[in-house]
Design a protein around this motif. Structure first.
Motif, PDB file in Angstrom:
ATOM      1  N   GLN A   1      27.023  53.936   0.309  1.00  0.00           N
ATOM      2  CA  GLN A   1      25.591  53.843   0.080  1.00  0.00           C
ATOM      3  C   GLN A   1      24.867  53.537   1.384  1.00  0.00           C
ATOM      4  OE1 GLN A   1      24.981  50.883  -2.936  1.00  0.00           O
ATOM      5  NE2 GLN A   1      26.109  52.009  -4.505  1.00  0.00           N
ATOM      6  N   SER A   2      23.663  54.033   1.493  1.00  0.00           N
ATOM      7  CA  SER A   2      22.845  53.787   2.676  1.00  0.00           C
ATOM      8  C   SER A   2      21.383  53.970   2.311  1.00  0.00           C
ATOM      9  CB  SER A   2      23.234  54.765   3.793  1.00  0.00           C
ATOM     10  OG  SER A   2      22.312  54.693   4.871  1.00  0.00           O
ATOM     11  N   SER A   3      20.514  53.297   3.050  1.00  0.00           N
ATOM     12  CA  SER A   3      19.080  53.447   2.821  1.00  0.00           C
ATOM     13  C   SER A   3      18.495  54.570   3.662  1.00  0.00           C
ATOM     14  CB  SER A   3      18.357  52.134   3.151  1.00  0.00           C
ATOM     15  OG  SER A   3      18.541  51.804   4.521  1.00  0.00           O
ATOM     16  N   LYS A   4      19.308  55.116   4.569  1.00  0.00           N
ATOM     17  CA  LYS A   4      18.815  56.150   5.472  1.00  0.00           C
ATOM     18  C   LYS A   4      19.548  57.482   5.340  1.00  0.00           C
ATOM     19  CE  LYS A   4      17.316  52.802   8.955  1.00  0.00           C
ATOM     20  NZ  LYS A   4      17.426  52.350  10.360  1.00  0.00           N
ATOM     21  N   TYR A   5      20.735  57.458   4.725  1.00  0.00           N
ATOM     22  CA  TYR A   5      21.530  58.679   4.618  1.00  0.00           C
ATOM     23  C   TYR A   5      22.049  58.871   3.200  1.00  0.00           C
ATOM     24  CZ  TYR A   5      21.648  58.333   9.715  1.00  0.00           C
ATOM     25  OH  TYR A   5      21.287  58.236  11.030  1.00  0.00           O
ATOM     26  N   ILE A   6      22.307  60.123   2.860  1.00  0.00           N
ATOM     27  CA  ILE A   6      23.017  60.444   1.625  1.00  0.00           C
ATOM     28  C   ILE A   6      24.381  60.963   2.054  1.00  0.00           C
ATOM     29  CG2 ILE A   6      23.056  61.840  -0.477  1.00  0.00           C
ATOM     30  CD1 ILE A   6      20.006  62.092  -0.177  1.00  0.00           C
ATOM     31  N   TYR A   7      25.414  60.426   1.435  1.00  0.00           N
ATOM     32  CA  TYR A   7      26.768  60.801   1.822  1.00  0.00           C
ATOM     33  C   TYR A   7      27.417  61.711   0.788  1.00  0.00           C
ATOM     34  CZ  TYR A   7      26.578  56.998   5.279  1.00  0.00           C
ATOM     35  OH  TYR A   7      26.232  56.184   6.323  1.00  0.00           O
ATOM     36  N   GLY A   8      28.311  62.556   1.270  1.00  0.00           N
ATOM     37  CA  GLY A   8      29.139  63.367   0.400  1.00  0.00           C
ATOM     38  C   GLY A   8      30.587  63.175   0.819  1.00  0.00           C
ATOM     39  N   VAL A   9      31.468  63.004  -0.141  1.00  0.00           N
ATOM     40  CA  VAL A   9      32.890  62.769   0.156  1.00  0.00           C
ATOM     41  C   VAL A   9      33.735  63.809  -0.553  1.00  0.00           C
ATOM     42  CG1 VAL A   9      34.816  61.158  -0.073  1.00  0.00           C
ATOM     43  CG2 VAL A   9      32.527  60.287   0.460  1.00  0.00           C
ATOM     44  N   GLY A  10      34.712  64.333   0.166  1.00  0.00           N
ATOM     45  CA  GLY A  10      35.613  65.316  -0.431  1.00  0.00           C
ATOM     46  C   GLY A  10      37.021  65.127   0.093  1.00  0.00           C
ATOM     47  N   SER A  11      37.981  65.627  -0.650  1.00  0.00           N
ATOM     48  CA  SER A  11      39.374  65.545  -0.210  1.00  0.00           C
ATOM     49  C   SER A  11      40.124  66.776  -0.701  1.00  0.00           C
ATOM     50  CB  SER A  11      40.043  64.275  -0.738  1.00  0.00           C
ATOM     51  OG  SER A  11      40.218  64.351  -2.150  1.00  0.00           O
ATOM     52  N   ALA A  12      41.243  67.055  -0.057  1.00  0.00           N
ATOM     53  CA  ALA A  12      42.058  68.196  -0.459  1.00  0.00           C
ATOM     54  C   ALA A  12      43.458  68.057   0.136  1.00  0.00           C
ATOM     55  CB  ALA A  12      41.426  69.504   0.006  1.00  0.00           C
ATOM     56  N   LYS A  13      44.431  68.584  -0.586  1.00  0.00           N
ATOM     57  CA  LYS A  13      45.812  68.626  -0.102  1.00  0.00           C
ATOM     58  C   LYS A  13      46.377  69.996  -0.432  1.00  0.00           C
ATOM     59  CE  LYS A  13      50.330  66.385  -0.462  1.00  0.00           C
ATOM     60  NZ  LYS A  13      51.136  65.338  -1.165  1.00  0.00           N
ATOM     61  N   LEU A  14      46.427  70.854   0.596  1.00  0.00           N
ATOM     62  CA  LEU A  14      46.904  72.217   0.407  1.00  0.00           C
ATOM     63  C   LEU A  14      48.208  72.441   1.171  1.00  0.00           C
ATOM     64  CD1 LEU A  14      43.480  74.100   0.600  1.00  0.00           C
ATOM     65  CD2 LEU A  14      44.683  73.219  -1.408  1.00  0.00           C
ATOM     66  N   SER A  15      48.517  73.703   1.445  1.00  0.00           N
ATOM     67  CA  SER A  15      49.821  74.049   2.016  1.00  0.00           C
ATOM     68  C   SER A  15      50.017  73.604   3.455  1.00  0.00           C
ATOM     69  CB  SER A  15      50.042  75.564   1.919  1.00  0.00           C
ATOM     70  OG  SER A  15      48.999  76.256   2.609  1.00  0.00           O
ATOM     71  N   ASN A  16      48.903  73.461   4.203  1.00  0.00           N
ATOM     72  CA  ASN A  16      49.024  73.018   5.590  1.00  0.00           C
ATOM     73  C   ASN A  16      47.792  72.195   5.967  1.00  0.00           C
ATOM     74  OD1 ASN A  16      46.913  74.820   6.864  1.00  0.00           O
ATOM     75  ND2 ASN A  16      48.275  76.396   6.003  1.00  0.00           N
ATOM     76  N   PRO A  17      47.893  71.415   7.049  1.00  0.00           N
ATOM     77  CA  PRO A  17      46.787  70.525   7.443  1.00  0.00           C
ATOM     78  C   PRO A  17      45.461  71.237   7.670  1.00  0.00           C
ATOM     79  CG  PRO A  17      48.786  69.926   8.614  1.00  0.00           C
ATOM     80  CD  PRO A  17      49.074  71.225   7.903  1.00  0.00           C
ATOM     81  N   GLN A  18      45.484  72.428   8.285  1.00  0.00           N
ATOM     82  CA  GLN A  18      44.244  73.131   8.568  1.00  0.00           C
ATOM     83  C   GLN A  18      43.533  73.546   7.282  1.00  0.00           C
ATOM     84  OE1 GLN A  18      42.616  73.594  11.498  1.00  0.00           O
ATOM     85  NE2 GLN A  18      40.995  74.331  10.132  1.00  0.00           N
ATOM     86  N   ASN A  19      44.297  74.104   6.340  1.00  0.00           N
ATOM     87  CA  ASN A  19      43.704  74.496   5.057  1.00  0.00           C
ATOM     88  C   ASN A  19      43.186  73.274   4.301  1.00  0.00           C
ATOM     89  OD1 ASN A  19      44.286  77.148   5.552  1.00  0.00           O
ATOM     90  ND2 ASN A  19      46.094  77.236   4.233  1.00  0.00           N
ATOM     91  N   SER A  20      43.923  72.164   4.402  1.00  0.00           N
ATOM     92  CA  SER A  20      43.491  70.933   3.734  1.00  0.00           C
ATOM     93  C   SER A  20      42.185  70.446   4.330  1.00  0.00           C
ATOM     94  CB  SER A  20      44.566  69.851   3.882  1.00  0.00           C
ATOM     95  OG  SER A  20      45.758  70.226   3.219  1.00  0.00           O
ATOM     96  N   ARG A  21      42.065  70.515   5.657  1.00  0.00           N
ATOM     97  CA  ARG A  21      40.848  70.068   6.332  1.00  0.00           C
ATOM     98  C   ARG A  21      39.665  70.956   5.935  1.00  0.00           C
ATOM     99  NH1 ARG A  21      38.844  67.473  11.008  1.00  0.00           N
ATOM    100  NH2 ARG A  21      36.579  67.587  10.755  1.00  0.00           N
ATOM    101  N   THR A  22      39.888  72.266   5.925  1.00  0.00           N
ATOM    102  CA  THR A  22      38.816  73.193   5.561  1.00  0.00           C
ATOM    103  C   THR A  22      38.329  72.948   4.135  1.00  0.00           C
ATOM    104  OG1 THR A  22      39.674  74.903   7.055  1.00  0.00           O
ATOM    105  CG2 THR A  22      38.184  75.624   5.302  1.00  0.00           C
ATOM    106  N   ALA A  23      39.267  72.772   3.219  1.00  0.00           N
ATOM    107  CA  ALA A  23      38.924  72.536   1.818  1.00  0.00           C
ATOM    108  C   ALA A  23      38.257  71.174   1.641  1.00  0.00           C
ATOM    109  CB  ALA A  23      40.165  72.632   0.941  1.00  0.00           C
ATOM    110  N   SER A  24      38.730  70.186   2.393  1.00  0.00           N
ATOM    111  CA  SER A  24      38.143  68.849   2.315  1.00  0.00           C
ATOM    112  C   SER A  24      36.693  68.867   2.780  1.00  0.00           C
ATOM    113  CB  SER A  24      38.954  67.881   3.181  1.00  0.00           C
ATOM    114  OG  SER A  24      38.367  66.601   3.193  1.00  0.00           O
TER     115      SER A  24
END
Length: 225
Positions: free
Chosen positions: A39-62
């Motif tokens: 939470q913040s009074s100045k920003y809105i945050y979005g959070v995501g996560s992913a676990k795919l076949s490799n780190p790069q794909n996981s990062r992209t999906a996250s």
């Protein structure tokens, strides 16, 4: 009752009574924002996560999931912010407000900042993104003006087509009852469509919409300065 439920949902989602220090760690070393809604009074945050076949794909999906989370929050917030302004509005005018909201969210998403990314021991990648609240009311007002400009262009195109058809009918050498009926139908269509556009134009005040968004954001505890 439904509106009250929506307001309560908004408050739960966006209440800014406390500020989340997104640099803080949990006892297991994971970022605090992976276990609680930041939470913040100045920003809105979005959070995501992913676990795919490799780190790069996981990062992209996250990253994509974090953006989608932020987009959903913005959509709900903008809809609620304009709800009192557009109370009891329906039909094409309501559709106009919804389109302005979609465009506002789209523009805001372009200014997303990736705050942090973290990879858990099991390989799941987490991402937190943010957008600044400060400019949302001005963005909404800008998009409302853009929408009105589009309506004015649509009306001019409609008028040009109407005048062209009338000119063709006037040039028809075989003026008869059939031609008169066609002209009457063309007149009716033009008047209906032009009237609908003018109704939307008269119902939308960019400045008032911007003020409505600003008031709603302040009521939710956000800082616009």
């Amino acid at each position: 009752m439904k509106h009250i439920a929506v307001v309560l949902l908004i408050v739960l989602l966006f209440s800014c009574a406390t500020e989340t220090d997104i640099t803080k760690k949990n006892e297991d070393g994971s970022p605090v924002w992976t276990t609680e809604v930041p939470q913040s009074s100045k920003y809105i945050y979005g959070v995501g996560s992913a676990k795919l076949s490799n780190p790069q794909n996981s990062r992209t999906a996250s990253d994509a999931n974090a953006r989608a989370d932020l987009s959903r929050k913005l959509q709900v917030m903008m809809n609620d912010a304009v709800s009192t302004y557009s109370n009891d509005t329906e039909g094409s005018v309501l559709d106009a407000y919804e389109q302005i909201t979609v465009q506002t969210v789209s523009i805001s998403i372009r200014g997303i900042k990736t705050e942090q990314s973290w990879t858990a021991p099991d390989g799941r990648v987490w991402t937190i993104v943010s957008v600044r609240v400060k400019d949302l009311d001005e963005t909404y007002e800008f998009e409302a003006n853009q929408y009105l400009n589009k309506l004015e262009k649509d009306k001019l195109v409609l008028q040009e087509k109407y005048l062209s058809l009338i000119a063709e009918l006037a040039a028809d050498e075989a003026q008869d009852e059939g031609t008169a009926a066609v002209k009457a139908a063309v007149d009716e269509y033009y008047n209906r469509e032009a009237g609908a556009i003018e109704n939307i134009q008269a119902s939308i005040s960019p400045e008032a919409l911007g003020d409505a968004v600003a008031s709603a954001l302040v009521a939710l505890g956000y800082e616009l300065e």
